[in-house]
Design a protein around this motif. Structure first.
Motif, PDB file in Angstrom:
ATOM      1  N   GLU A   1      59.903 -11.994  -0.192  1.00 30.30           N
ATOM      2  CA  GLU A   1      60.449 -11.940   1.161  1.00 30.30           C
ATOM      3  C   GLU A   1      61.888 -11.434   1.183  1.00 30.30           C
ATOM      4  O   GLU A   1      62.830 -12.152   0.851  1.00 30.30           O
ATOM      5  N   GLY A   2      62.045 -10.127   1.545  1.00 32.78           N
ATOM      6  CA  GLY A   2      63.357  -9.529   1.666  1.00 32.78           C
ATOM      7  C   GLY A   2      63.969  -9.094   0.350  1.00 32.78           C
ATOM      8  O   GLY A   2      65.079  -8.543   0.348  1.00 32.78           O
ATOM      9  N   TYR A   3      63.294  -9.301  -0.784  1.00 34.21           N
ATOM     10  CA  TYR A   3      63.872  -9.002  -2.085  1.00 34.21           C
ATOM     11  C   TYR A   3      63.134  -7.833  -2.730  1.00 34.21           C
ATOM     12  O   TYR A   3      61.894  -7.771  -2.729  1.00 34.21           O
TER      13      TYR A   3
ATOM     14  N   THR B   1      64.767 -16.161  -4.562  1.00 30.72           N
ATOM     15  CA  THR B   1      65.140 -17.369  -3.819  1.00 30.72           C
ATOM     16  C   THR B   1      65.233 -18.592  -4.718  1.00 30.72           C
ATOM     17  O   THR B   1      65.886 -19.573  -4.365  1.00 30.72           O
TER      18      THR B   1
ATOM     19  N   GLU C   1      67.975 -10.405   9.146  1.00 26.80           N
ATOM     20  CA  GLU C   1      66.591 -10.788   8.931  1.00 26.80           C
ATOM     21  C   GLU C   1      66.040 -10.048   7.702  1.00 26.80           C
ATOM     22  O   GLU C   1      66.359  -8.873   7.484  1.00 26.80           O
ATOM     23  N   SER C   2      65.178 -10.747   6.933  1.00 26.65           N
ATOM     24  CA  SER C   2      64.589 -10.159   5.739  1.00 26.65           C
ATOM     25  C   SER C   2      63.731  -8.955   6.106  1.00 26.65           C
ATOM     26  O   SER C   2      63.014  -8.965   7.099  1.00 26.65           O
TER      27      SER C   2
ATOM     28  N   THR D   1      68.204  -6.590   4.375  1.00 22.14           N
ATOM     29  CA  THR D   1      68.114  -7.297   5.660  1.00 22.14           C
ATOM     30  C   THR D   1      68.348  -6.319   6.793  1.00 22.14           C
ATOM     31  O   THR D   1      68.938  -5.253   6.631  1.00 22.14           O
TER      32      THR D   1
ATOM     33  N   ASN E   1      68.865  -7.589  -2.040  1.00 20.74           N
ATOM     34  CA  ASN E   1      68.348  -8.207  -0.812  1.00 20.74           C
ATOM     35  C   ASN E   1      68.521  -7.188   0.325  1.00 20.74           C
ATOM     36  O   ASN E   1      69.612  -6.659   0.540  1.00 20.74           O
TER      37      ASN E   1
ATOM     38  N   ASN F   1      60.737  -6.332   4.704  1.00 21.84           N
ATOM     39  CA  ASN F   1      59.688  -6.143   3.712  1.00 21.84           C
ATOM     40  C   ASN F   1      59.077  -4.747   3.863  1.00 21.84           C
ATOM     41  O   ASN F   1      59.533  -3.938   4.671  1.00 21.84           O
TER      42      ASN F   1
END
Length: 884
Positions: free
Chosen positions: A89-91, A177, A58-59, A54, A52, A61
């Protein structure tokens, strides 16, 4: 004024420092645990590790880290760096193949590349299980959402290198998620492998990691578990179906046919479901006999009408010597990482043989044989030049008559010949056998039967009338009539339709033949107009009749207009792949009344006319010189498709020339654009272009020139088909524009253009030097202290302009130059006008100076501390404010 601007810039410096301190990014890289990244991996088993990313919680991308490289290194001490892949999202995930011999360390690094070099990283240590996991099924990385797919895996025990059959194998999908349905793979087919159908998440256009987890609680060996991971996406499966396949009268059915004739025109439509394709093509393949494979013949893009794609297609005039009689239609819908393909085979039928003669004949008479060769389903006649045949008339024991197709008369698609029936032929059934072969070697054999009846003969006719008519006049011919009776025989003459009204026998229409004797009979034909006439003169005594064949032909006219007849003697058209002369020949016949004459002038029109010459081009023709052989010459100098018309008096003959001959003209290609970036007139850069000789002529020199810059390069020679990279030295660039490239052979040249892109900057170093000279010239003329101070400041600014320019700060150099030049212009204007009155600052400005100086001192202390912490780099938003 310039000093006030410097004060304002200092204030902006402080505000920007405070802003940057408050908005600095703080990226965090967090490796995920189960179920997103499984604890134990398998040795040499494909795996993906999820993290993840951040920024201040915050995520982050792909679009959020422009200017950064996000990478991972497996086996950080000696491994290769590879890019992280964005999942959702963010991953993000890293694709690795763990190897116990390489170690188990993964280093994740987010490296800033646009200036500061900031780096954020984290490290993950892998745990190796005692199993390796291998995916055996051909599972695509593009899965149908909400559908099922087959998954088959092999689990191997690393201790004994044997398949592990007692493990629990689970499979699931996750995106960082959420985790979709955990499903167990069993030994569904009783083999040593684990296999099952699994459910795909019912979510369209989504990215997942598909995890295969293996555990064995009953295994006494430590770490009896492992995993396998595959990145997948969910997209609809595209499928296609032939909606319509139709033809009108040229196939064995009106729709969804399986057989068609040559050149059949078909229409078809294709229905695509599941997804919208980027394109749908219809390909026609031929079966190549030489290499036993399908060969592409033509490709057509189908036109879209909603979800239906439509196209028309004409089947080829199939060369069955080189290709099989089956053709293949291939419908191909192509999408992003998916497609749909449907194939359908059609058999092409070449031709058919049809008989049209009567079913009976009489002894001593004639059998009127008619044979037609037509297309298979529409029965449209073949061009007679495309077919060869041998015809045999026979009974059960022997061949009685044999001839070739070229020995028969041809008219309106039908070959005709009168076969003489001997008076000694027995009353029986006889066979006509046709052995045919077309121009491509396709052979067919067919036969027809007829019956010969007995007849009571009273007289015989000997002879036939066969001649070629060339001049309009009366013609006469003789034949013999023998009376087989012991009494005088009275015969009446009758004429077939084409002979009626222009034919007379012995000046009348009846004859008297003495008993047991024979007479010569004269037939007169009034041929004032030169036309073909054929048929029969039939003599009858009321109970028996016999006939004389009449065939008054004219020269073979491929084209005729009034009295001019042109016999082409083959094909006047030409196809070539070589330059030079091509010779064709034709024959002109003058079919006019006996005493007429004409001067024949040959000419041509159309774009082919420049290639045509005649020998002879003019000739006098009359009844004694009524035939003329003429040479038609084409002069080929290059490739092209040329058409036109030959005029032989009033007869017009279409001709065409298809040439693939390589032109000797210069043809070449060159790199179309060059981007010089930012360049000044005193810069010199080296760029490289590729030049390819696409023609057939030797290029012996290449030159370069431009109106906007100086271009220097070594000349090159290029053989046909050769390409070379050429270095260009570009200098004195006044503006972007183009470079003209001229390639020359020994007798031709061609020009191509290279477009030059970039930004041509003003040489402010040279401009500053000029401005320094102006200042030095003004200083002795200025007596006022204020103006002298302005000139002194301007003189210092000139050095600053030069320094900025040399450092590549072209825009800043230009801004300072324009401001300084304006102040020098103002002083120069005052000097030229003779007005050097003094000017004192306003009282409020004077009173503010000590305060401003104090503020500046404090701000400089604060700014220095902050500035050493956050040093702006070129490209940062406030670089131009803080960089100086």
């Amino acid at each position: 004024m310039y000093a006030k601007n410097r004060i304002f810039s200092s204030l902006m410096l402080l505000a920007s420092i405070v802003f940057l301190i408050g908005t600095a990014s703080a990226y965090t890289i967090t490796p995920l645990n189960e179920p997103y990244s499984v604890e134990f991996v398998g040795d040499l088993s494909d795996s993906s590790r999820m993290i993840n990313l951040t920024d201040s919680g915050e995520s982050v991308n792909s679009d959020d880290i422009s200017g950064f490289n996000f990478t991972y290194t497996y086996n950080a001490s000696g491994g290769d760096e590879a890019s992280m892949q964005h999942l959702s999202e963010g991953y993000w995930y890293a694709d690795i193949t763990p190897d116990t011999s390489e170690g188990g360390t993964i280093n994740y690094t987010l490296q800033e590349t646009s200036g500061t070099g900031d780096e954020f990283h984290n490290t993950e240590n892998l745990q190796f299980g005692n199993y390796s996991v291998e995916l055996l099924s051909d599972t695509s990385t593009n899965l149908p959402p909400g559908d099922t797919v087959n998954v088959r895996v092999n689990v191997t025990d690393e201790w004994n290198d044997e398949p592990e059959e007692g493990a629990t194998v689970n499979i699931y999908f996750t995106n960082g998620t959420e985790t979709h349905e955990i499903q167990e793979l069993g030994n569904q087919d009783g083999s040593e492998y684990y296999n099952s159908q699994i459910n795909v998440p019912d979510v369209y256009d989504a990215s997942y990691l598909m995890h295969v987890n293996v555990t064995n609680k009953g295994d006494s060996i430590l770490n009896s578990e492992a995993s396998f991971t595959l990145p997948v996406e969910t997209n609809p499966v595209m499928s296609g179906e032939i909606e319509e396949l139709e033809s009108s009268g040229t196939c064995n059915d009106s729709s969804f046919f399986t057989e068609c004739e040559r050149e059949a025109e078909i229409s078809t439509s294709y229905n695509v479901t599941g997804d919208t394709p980027n394109s749908v093509n219809l390909t026609l393949n031929l079966w190549n006999r030489s290499n036993s494979s399908w060969q592409n013949f033509t490709v057509k893009e189908m036109e879209q009408n909603n979800d239906i794609y439509q196209s028309d297609l004409t089947l080829p005039d199939l060369n069955t010597t080189a290709f099989g009689e089956d053709v293949q239609l291939v419908y191909n819908a192509t999408g992003t990482e998916k497609d749909a393909v449907t194939k359908r085979n059609i058999t092409v039928r070449t031709y058919d043989i049809n008989f049209g003669a009567s079913s009976t004949a009489q002894q001593g008479g004639e059998y009127n044989l008619e044979v037609a060769f037509g297309k298979y389903f529409s029965s449209r006649p073949l061009d007679p030049s495309r077919i060869y045949a041998n015809i045999t008339v026979k009974n059960s024991t022997e061949n009685l008559s044999e001839f070739k197709l070229e020995d028969m008369d041809y008219q309106d698609g039908v070959f005709q010949r009168d076969v003489e029936i001997g008076s000694d032929w027995e009353e029986d059934t006889y066979t006509v056998e046709v052995e045919a072969e077309d121009v491509y070697g396709s052979k067919k054999t067919d036969s027809d039967n007829f019956f010969v009846e007995e007849v009571n003969r009273t007289f015989n006719i000997s002879g036939e009338i066969d001649d070629t008519v060339r001049t309009g006049k009366n013609y006469s011919y003789n034949f013999t009539v023998e009376n087989l009776q012991e009494s005088e025989l009275e015969l009446d003459a009758e004429y077939s339709d084409e002979l009626e009204g222009v034919t007379w026998v012995n000046g009348s229409d009846n004859l008297s033949v003495p008993a047991d004797s024979e007479i010569n009979v004269t037939a007169l034909f009034n041929m004032t107009e030169v036309v073909e006439r054929s048929g029969d003169i039939t003599l009858t005594d009321g109970s028996y009749n016999n006939s004389v064949d009449v065939d008054l032909s004219i020269p073979e006219c491929d084209y005729r207009n009034a009295t001019i007849c042109v016999e082409t003697l083959g094909n006047l058209n030409a196809t070539t792949n070589e330059t030079g002369e091509i010779e064709r020949e034709f024959k002109v016949h003058y079919l006019a009344p006996e005493n007429d004459s004409t001067q024949l002038d040959l000419s041509s029109s159309g774009n082919i006319s420049s290639l045509i010459s005649f020998n002879p081009a003019t000739v006098e023709m009359n009844s004694s010189n009524n035939q003329q052989f003429t040479n038609l010459n084409y002069t080929v100098s290059g490739s092209g498709y040329f058409v036109g018309t030959i005029q032989v008096e009033n007869a017009e003959i279409p001709v065409e020339l298809d040439s693939d001959a390589e032109s000797r003209e210069v043809q070449f290609s060159v790199t179309s654009t060059l981007d010089l970036g930012t360049i000044t007139s005193d810069d010199s850069v080296t760029e490289e272009v590729e030049i390819e000789n696409t023609g057939s002529a030797l290029i012996n020199s290449v030159s370069f020139e431009s109106d906007q810059m100086t271009v220097e390069a070594d000349s090159v020679e290029l053989d046909p088909g050769e390409s070379r990279n050429v270095e260009l030295s570009i200098s004195e660039v006044s503006s972007t524009g183009s470079i003209r490239v001229t390639a020359e052979s020994s007798d031709d040249q061609a020009v191509e253009v290279v477009e030059i892109m970039g930004e041509a900057m003003t040489d402010y170093s040279e401009q500053a030097s000029t401005l320094r000279g102006r200042i030095e010239g003004l200083q002795p003329q200025v007596s006022d202290d204020e103006y002298q101070n302005i000139l002194n400041t301007a003189y210092q600014n000139v050095s600053e302009i030069e320094n900025l320019y040399q450092a590549g700060e072209y825009e800043e150099a230009g801004r300072v130059y324009e401001a300084t030049k304006a102040e020098v212009n103002q002083v120069e204007s005052r000097v030229n006008s003779g007005n050097q009155g003094s000017s004192t600052p306003a009282s409020n400005e004077s009173s503010m100076l000590p305060i401003i100086a104090g503020v500046i001192f404090v701000l400089l202390i604060i700014g220095f501390i902050a500035y050493t912490s956050i040093i702006p780099e070129k490209g940062d938003p406030l670089y131009r404010v803080l960089g100086r």
